[in-house]
Design a protein around this motif. Structure first.
Motif, PDB file in Angstrom:
ATOM      1  N   THR A 138       0.841  -1.196   0.000  1.00 45.47           N
ATOM      2  CA  THR A 138       0.000   0.000   0.000  1.00 45.47           C
ATOM      3  C   THR A 138       0.874   1.244   0.000  1.00 45.47           C
ATOM      4  N   ASP A 139       0.350   2.305  -0.562  1.00 43.95           N
ATOM      5  CA  ASP A 139       1.055   3.580  -0.545  1.00 43.95           C
ATOM      6  C   ASP A 139       1.301   4.028   0.899  1.00 43.95           C
ATOM      7  N   LYS A 150       1.788  12.184   0.893  1.00 48.89           N
ATOM      8  CA  LYS A 150       1.557  12.521  -0.515  1.00 48.89           C
ATOM      9  C   LYS A 150       1.987  13.962  -0.768  1.00 48.89           C
ATOM     10  N   LYS A 160       8.186   4.915  -9.253  1.00 47.87           N
ATOM     11  CA  LYS A 160       7.512   3.728  -8.754  1.00 47.87           C
ATOM     12  C   LYS A 160       6.693   3.036  -9.840  1.00 47.87           C
ATOM     13  N   TYR A 162       3.149   1.901  -9.958  1.00 47.17           N
ATOM     14  CA  TYR A 162       1.842   1.918  -9.306  1.00 47.17           C
ATOM     15  C   TYR A 162       0.874   0.988 -10.047  1.00 47.17           C
ATOM     16  N   ASN A 164      -2.533   0.876  -8.811  1.00 51.99           N
ATOM     17  CA  ASN A 164      -3.623   1.852  -8.753  1.00 51.99           C
ATOM     18  C   ASN A 164      -3.169   2.935  -7.777  1.00 51.99           C
ATOM     19  N   PRO A 165      -3.962   3.986  -7.526  1.00 50.73           N
ATOM     20  CA  PRO A 165      -3.478   5.076  -6.660  1.00 50.73           C
ATOM     21  C   PRO A 165      -3.051   4.637  -5.260  1.00 50.73           C
ATOM     22  N   GLU A 166      -3.501   3.469  -4.794  1.00 52.15           N
ATOM     23  CA  GLU A 166      -3.184   3.044  -3.425  1.00 52.15           C
ATOM     24  C   GLU A 166      -2.272   1.823  -3.350  1.00 52.15           C
ATOM     25  N   LEU A 168       1.120  -0.441  -5.100  1.00 50.52           N
ATOM     26  CA  LEU A 168       2.279  -0.369  -5.976  1.00 50.52           C
ATOM     27  C   LEU A 168       3.223  -1.523  -5.668  1.00 50.52           C
TER      28      LEU A 168
END
Length: 346
Positions: A138-139, A150, A160, A162, A164-166, A168
């Motif tokens: 997770t981020d 962020k 990175k 990724y 999805n946005p959360e 990676l």
């Protein structure tokens, strides 16, 4: 020649033919000539219809005895041929167990795995345990709980992958430290966490989009920078030789404060200066530092009670320095000529 005289000669004729047969197919064909529906015995029985009752009775009895005798002879010959075939095969396939064995080529442990095993042996002997975590992170664990919210400019230091946005592919093994701190819930920690990490670097002689790290984390009461230096000095002597020394230079990492870059004395020139160490006598090997208070708080630790240090070892970096390898891509191209050099390395 009478029918009885012809039958009496069948046994001798069959014996002569059987003596020359060594093939099962030929044996089956000869058996059909004697005992088949159109064979000699069947023909003798068919010719009996024009004979007297007494003659048919005598020829019938003689035919049955000869038929039984022939069946026994053909069966015995079949077994003899099959036994001969088996014995010949056994002789041709026999193994002399007294002969010396043949060396079978075997693989060896990959040089990167060898270094990880050496690091694990070293730190386990110093009381550490090995921790592992997922490569998809997770981020929050990968950055935010490591004091990289962020928008933090230090995030730009790493490119990175990724999903999805959360989520990676982890760019460092530090999330394993975060997971361990959350799990321990304020208790002391002494771990190393080796594993793969991923960054969007262009592959060249010193960079790879996938590489390996071995990070360490120690948390407890009254942990100081001197403890960190002692742990890293043991590593340097283990990896590069007992005569090697280390030095700590001030640096910056968001998750440690103070932060240091760690150099090891050059083994080629003994610290006097050469092209390998760029005339400095020292070679940079890793980054480390005391765990930032913010990182401790976000994972449930009171920095007034618990302190600690963390370090991150680039496994490829250590391996390249130890074995004087000039291209990181050699580790991943699976060239057996390169890998075979490390079979005997302990």
């Amino acid at each position: 020649m009478s029918e009885l005289e012809q039958l009496d000669k069948v046994i001798d004729q069959a014996d002569n033919e059987l003596a020359e047969i060594n093939d099962l197919n030929e044996l089956q064909q000869r058996k059909a000539n004697y005992l088949g529906k159109k064979g000699i015995i069947a023909q003798a029985m068919a010719n009996m219809r024009d004979l007297t009752v007494e003659a048919r009775k005598e020829i019938g009895m003689r035919s049955n005895k000869i038929k039984q005798a022939l069946e026994e002879k053909f069966e015995a010959k079949r077994k003899a041929i099959e036994d001969a075939i088996i014995n010949k095969k056994l002789q041709s396939e026999a193994i002399d167990v007294t002969l010396p064995g043949v060396n079978i080529p075997v693989g060896g442990i990959h040089p990167l795995n060898q270094i990880i095993m050496e690091l694990e042996d070293l730190y386990i002997g110093m009381g550490y345990t090995v921790a592992e975590g997922p490569e998809i992170e997770t981020d929050e664990n990968c950055f935010e709980k490591l004091n990289l919210p962020k928008g933090h400019p230090a995030r730009d230091m790493q490119d990175k992958f990724y999903i999805n946005p959360e989520l990676l592919l982890r760019s460092q093994t530090s999330p394993v430290q975060v997971r361990t701190m959350l799990e321990k819930n304020g208790k002391p920690i002494k771990i190393i966490c080796p594993g793969k990490v991923y960054r969007r670097d262009a592959d060249d002689a010193t960079h790879s989009h996938q590489f390996m790290q071995c990070e360490g984390l120690v948390l407890g009461k009254n942990i100081t920078l001197a403890d960190l230096k002692g742990a890293l000095l043991e590593m340097a002597k283990k990896m590069f030789g007992e005569e090697r020394e280390i030095r700590l230079r001030p640096s910056f990492f968001p998750f440690t404060e103070p932060s240091v870059e760690v150099d090891v004395s050059c083994g080629l020139c003994g610290g006097k200066g050469c092209n390998t160490c760029k005339q400095t006598g020292w070679i940079e090997v890793l980054g480390a530092g005391m765990v930032n208070d913010n990182v401790l708080r976000m994972s449930g630790y009171d920095p007034n009670e618990i302190q600690g240090f963390a370090f991150g070892i680039g496994v490829e970096r250590i391996t390249m320095l130890k074995y004087r390898i000039d291209d990181i891509r050699n580790f991943y191209t699976n060239d057996v000529r390169f890998l075979n050099q490390f079979k005997e390395v302990k």
